[in-house]
Design a protein around this motif. Sequence first.
Motif, PDB file in Angstrom:
ATOM      1  N   SER A   1       0.859  -1.190   0.000  1.00  0.00           N
ATOM      2  CA  SER A   1       0.000   0.000   0.000  1.00  0.00           C
ATOM      3  C   SER A   1       0.887   1.229   0.000  1.00  0.00           C
ATOM      4  CB  SER A   1      -0.913   0.005   1.225  1.00  0.00           C
ATOM      5  OG  SER A   1      -1.788  -1.102   1.174  1.00  0.00           O
ATOM      6  N   ALA A   2       0.509   2.208  -0.789  1.00  0.00           N
ATOM      7  CA  ALA A   2       1.313   3.424  -0.916  1.00  0.00           C
ATOM      8  C   ALA A   2       0.402   4.567  -1.346  1.00  0.00           C
ATOM      9  CB  ALA A   2       2.423   3.214  -1.942  1.00  0.00           C
ATOM     10  N   THR A   3       1.003   5.729  -1.490  1.00  0.00           N
ATOM     11  CA  THR A   3       0.298   6.897  -2.010  1.00  0.00           C
ATOM     12  C   THR A   3       0.942   7.258  -3.338  1.00  0.00           C
ATOM     13  OG1 THR A   3      -0.104   7.656   0.244  1.00  0.00           O
ATOM     14  CG2 THR A   3      -0.375   9.276  -1.515  1.00  0.00           C
ATOM     15  N   ASN A   4       0.128   7.411  -4.390  1.00  0.00           N
ATOM     16  CA  ASN A   4       0.687   7.723  -5.702  1.00  0.00           C
ATOM     17  C   ASN A   4       0.962   9.220  -5.840  1.00  0.00           C
ATOM     18  OD1 ASN A   4      -1.764   8.973  -6.340  1.00  0.00           O
ATOM     19  ND2 ASN A   4      -2.486   7.276  -7.612  1.00  0.00           N
ATOM     20  N   LYS A   5       1.474   9.613  -7.003  1.00  0.00           N
ATOM     21  CA  LYS A   5       1.831  11.017  -7.250  1.00  0.00           C
ATOM     22  C   LYS A   5       0.651  11.967  -7.098  1.00  0.00           C
ATOM     23  CE  LYS A   5       5.358   9.838 -10.653  1.00  0.00           C
ATOM     24  NZ  LYS A   5       5.747   9.964 -12.061  1.00  0.00           N
ATOM     25  N   LYS A   6      -0.547  11.462  -7.361  1.00  0.00           N
ATOM     26  CA  LYS A   6      -1.758  12.282  -7.262  1.00  0.00           C
ATOM     27  C   LYS A   6      -2.252  12.410  -5.824  1.00  0.00           C
ATOM     28  CE  LYS A   6      -3.374  10.847 -11.818  1.00  0.00           C
ATOM     29  NZ  LYS A   6      -4.436  10.124 -12.521  1.00  0.00           N
ATOM     30  N   GLY A   7      -1.628  11.661  -4.915  1.00  0.00           N
ATOM     31  CA  GLY A   7      -2.056  11.686  -3.523  1.00  0.00           C
ATOM     32  C   GLY A   7      -3.101  10.636  -3.181  1.00  0.00           C
ATOM     33  N   ASP A   8      -3.421   9.780  -4.151  1.00  0.00           N
ATOM     34  CA  ASP A   8      -4.399   8.712  -3.915  1.00  0.00           C
ATOM     35  C   ASP A   8      -3.720   7.522  -3.238  1.00  0.00           C
ATOM     36  OD1 ASP A   8      -6.307  10.223  -5.348  1.00  0.00           O
ATOM     37  OD2 ASP A   8      -5.667   9.310  -7.250  1.00  0.00           O
ATOM     38  N   LYS A   9      -4.430   6.902  -2.314  1.00  0.00           N
ATOM     39  CA  LYS A   9      -3.926   5.672  -1.708  1.00  0.00           C
ATOM     40  C   LYS A   9      -4.187   4.531  -2.691  1.00  0.00           C
ATOM     41  CE  LYS A   9      -4.243   7.006   3.101  1.00  0.00           C
ATOM     42  NZ  LYS A   9      -2.837   7.170   3.329  1.00  0.00           N
ATOM     43  N   VAL A  10      -3.147   3.735  -2.930  1.00  0.00           N
ATOM     44  CA  VAL A  10      -3.259   2.619  -3.866  1.00  0.00           C
ATOM     45  C   VAL A  10      -2.714   1.358  -3.209  1.00  0.00           C
ATOM     46  CG1 VAL A  10      -3.131   4.050  -5.946  1.00  0.00           C
ATOM     47  CG2 VAL A  10      -1.033   3.180  -4.920  1.00  0.00           C
ATOM     48  N   SER A  11      -3.191   0.223  -3.663  1.00  0.00           N
ATOM     49  CA  SER A  11      -2.707  -1.067  -3.168  1.00  0.00           C
ATOM     50  C   SER A  11      -2.493  -1.998  -4.353  1.00  0.00           C
ATOM     51  CB  SER A  11      -3.733  -1.684  -2.215  1.00  0.00           C
ATOM     52  OG  SER A  11      -3.885  -0.869  -1.075  1.00  0.00           O
ATOM     53  N   HIS A  12      -1.382  -2.712  -4.304  1.00  0.00           N
ATOM     54  CA  HIS A  12      -1.041  -3.636  -5.380  1.00  0.00           C
ATOM     55  C   HIS A  12      -0.370  -4.865  -4.777  1.00  0.00           C
ATOM     56  CE1 HIS A  12      -1.849  -0.506  -8.311  1.00  0.00           C
ATOM     57  NE2 HIS A  12      -1.097   0.292  -7.594  1.00  0.00           N
ATOM     58  N   TYR A  13      -0.573  -6.012  -5.419  1.00  0.00           N
ATOM     59  CA  TYR A  13       0.135  -7.218  -5.015  1.00  0.00           C
ATOM     60  C   TYR A  13       1.626  -7.060  -5.318  1.00  0.00           C
ATOM     61  CZ  TYR A  13      -4.321  -9.678  -4.601  1.00  0.00           C
ATOM     62  OH  TYR A  13      -5.575 -10.076  -4.223  1.00  0.00           O
ATOM     63  N   TYR A  14       2.482  -7.661  -4.484  1.00  0.00           N
ATOM     64  CA  TYR A  14       3.926  -7.617  -4.708  1.00  0.00           C
ATOM     65  C   TYR A  14       4.272  -8.086  -6.118  1.00  0.00           C
ATOM     66  CZ  TYR A  14       5.344  -6.891   0.208  1.00  0.00           C
ATOM     67  OH  TYR A  14       5.564  -6.381   1.453  1.00  0.00           O
ATOM     68  N   VAL A  15       3.676  -9.193  -6.555  1.00  0.00           N
ATOM     69  CA  VAL A  15       4.005  -9.734  -7.871  1.00  0.00           C
ATOM     70  C   VAL A  15       3.665  -8.727  -8.970  1.00  0.00           C
ATOM     71  CG1 VAL A  15       1.828 -10.987  -8.263  1.00  0.00           C
ATOM     72  CG2 VAL A  15       3.970 -11.812  -9.307  1.00  0.00           C
ATOM     73  N   GLU A  16       2.589  -7.983  -8.802  1.00  0.00           N
ATOM     74  CA  GLU A  16       2.206  -6.966  -9.783  1.00  0.00           C
ATOM     75  C   GLU A  16       3.266  -5.876  -9.865  1.00  0.00           C
ATOM     76  OE1 GLU A  16      -1.598  -4.010 -10.674  1.00  0.00           O
ATOM     77  OE2 GLU A  16      -1.456  -5.037  -8.746  1.00  0.00           O
ATOM     78  N   VAL A  17       3.772  -5.448  -8.717  1.00  0.00           N
ATOM     79  CA  VAL A  17       4.801  -4.398  -8.685  1.00  0.00           C
ATOM     80  C   VAL A  17       6.102  -4.910  -9.303  1.00  0.00           C
ATOM     81  CG1 VAL A  17       6.186  -2.905  -7.183  1.00  0.00           C
ATOM     82  CG2 VAL A  17       3.746  -3.259  -6.698  1.00  0.00           C
ATOM     83  N   LEU A  18       6.498  -6.129  -8.939  1.00  0.00           N
ATOM     84  CA  LEU A  18       7.729  -6.696  -9.497  1.00  0.00           C
ATOM     85  C   LEU A  18       7.651  -6.848 -11.011  1.00  0.00           C
ATOM     86  CD1 LEU A  18       8.484  -9.386  -6.791  1.00  0.00           C
ATOM     87  CD2 LEU A  18       9.843  -7.340  -7.280  1.00  0.00           C
ATOM     88  N   LEU A  19       6.536  -7.361 -11.486  1.00  0.00           N
ATOM     89  CA  LEU A  19       6.374  -7.513 -12.931  1.00  0.00           C
ATOM     90  C   LEU A  19       6.325  -6.161 -13.628  1.00  0.00           C
ATOM     91  CD1 LEU A  19       3.892 -10.510 -13.046  1.00  0.00           C
ATOM     92  CD2 LEU A  19       6.319 -10.523 -13.667  1.00  0.00           C
ATOM     93  N   HIS A  20       5.708  -5.165 -12.993  1.00  0.00           N
ATOM     94  CA  HIS A  20       5.677  -3.820 -13.579  1.00  0.00           C
ATOM     95  C   HIS A  20       7.097  -3.274 -13.743  1.00  0.00           C
ATOM     96  CE1 HIS A  20       4.807   0.339 -14.416  1.00  0.00           C
ATOM     97  NE2 HIS A  20       5.665   0.638 -13.461  1.00  0.00           N
ATOM     98  N   ILE A  21       7.921  -3.438 -12.716  1.00  0.00           N
ATOM     99  CA  ILE A  21       9.302  -2.944 -12.796  1.00  0.00           C
ATOM    100  C   ILE A  21      10.036  -3.604 -13.955  1.00  0.00           C
ATOM    101  CG2 ILE A  21      11.541  -2.918 -11.609  1.00  0.00           C
ATOM    102  CD1 ILE A  21       9.889  -2.700  -8.956  1.00  0.00           C
TER     103      ILE A  21
END
Length: 129
Positions: free
Chosen positions: A74-94
């Motif tokens: 869970s994090a806050t994006n550039k727009k200030g919105d709280k977002v949640s993503h699975y670890y695998v989704e973040v790793l694959l995105h990178i």
Amino acid sequence: MNTNYVRTLFDYNWKIREKWFEWCRKISEEEPKVFSFEEYKNLDSIIQFSSDTKTKTLNYIENLNPSSYHNVLSATNKKGDKVSHYYVEVLLHIAVHEVHHIGQLSVWARELEKEPVSANLIGLDLFKV
């Protein structure tokens, strides 16, 4: 066969990145080189940064239990919105985002009228038959 597809995507990126570093070394010194980060004024410092981050990333991936792929970041994006993503989704995105940058390098090479590095996954021996 390697079934850790997250690791395979990173291995692919690292192999192609190494080819790009070799390609960049071949460009004559007369050709303009522009790096926007003050700490990375030359190719050698970029290669060192790449090596350092590869070591840390590889260590993280190798020690990551696949059962944690579905943990939530869970994090806050550039727009200030709280977002949640699975670890695998973040790793694959990178990993996939780096492929985007590989494409940008290919465009840059063609603009310099140079042959770009092949980005072909096939033939890199990432999957052993």
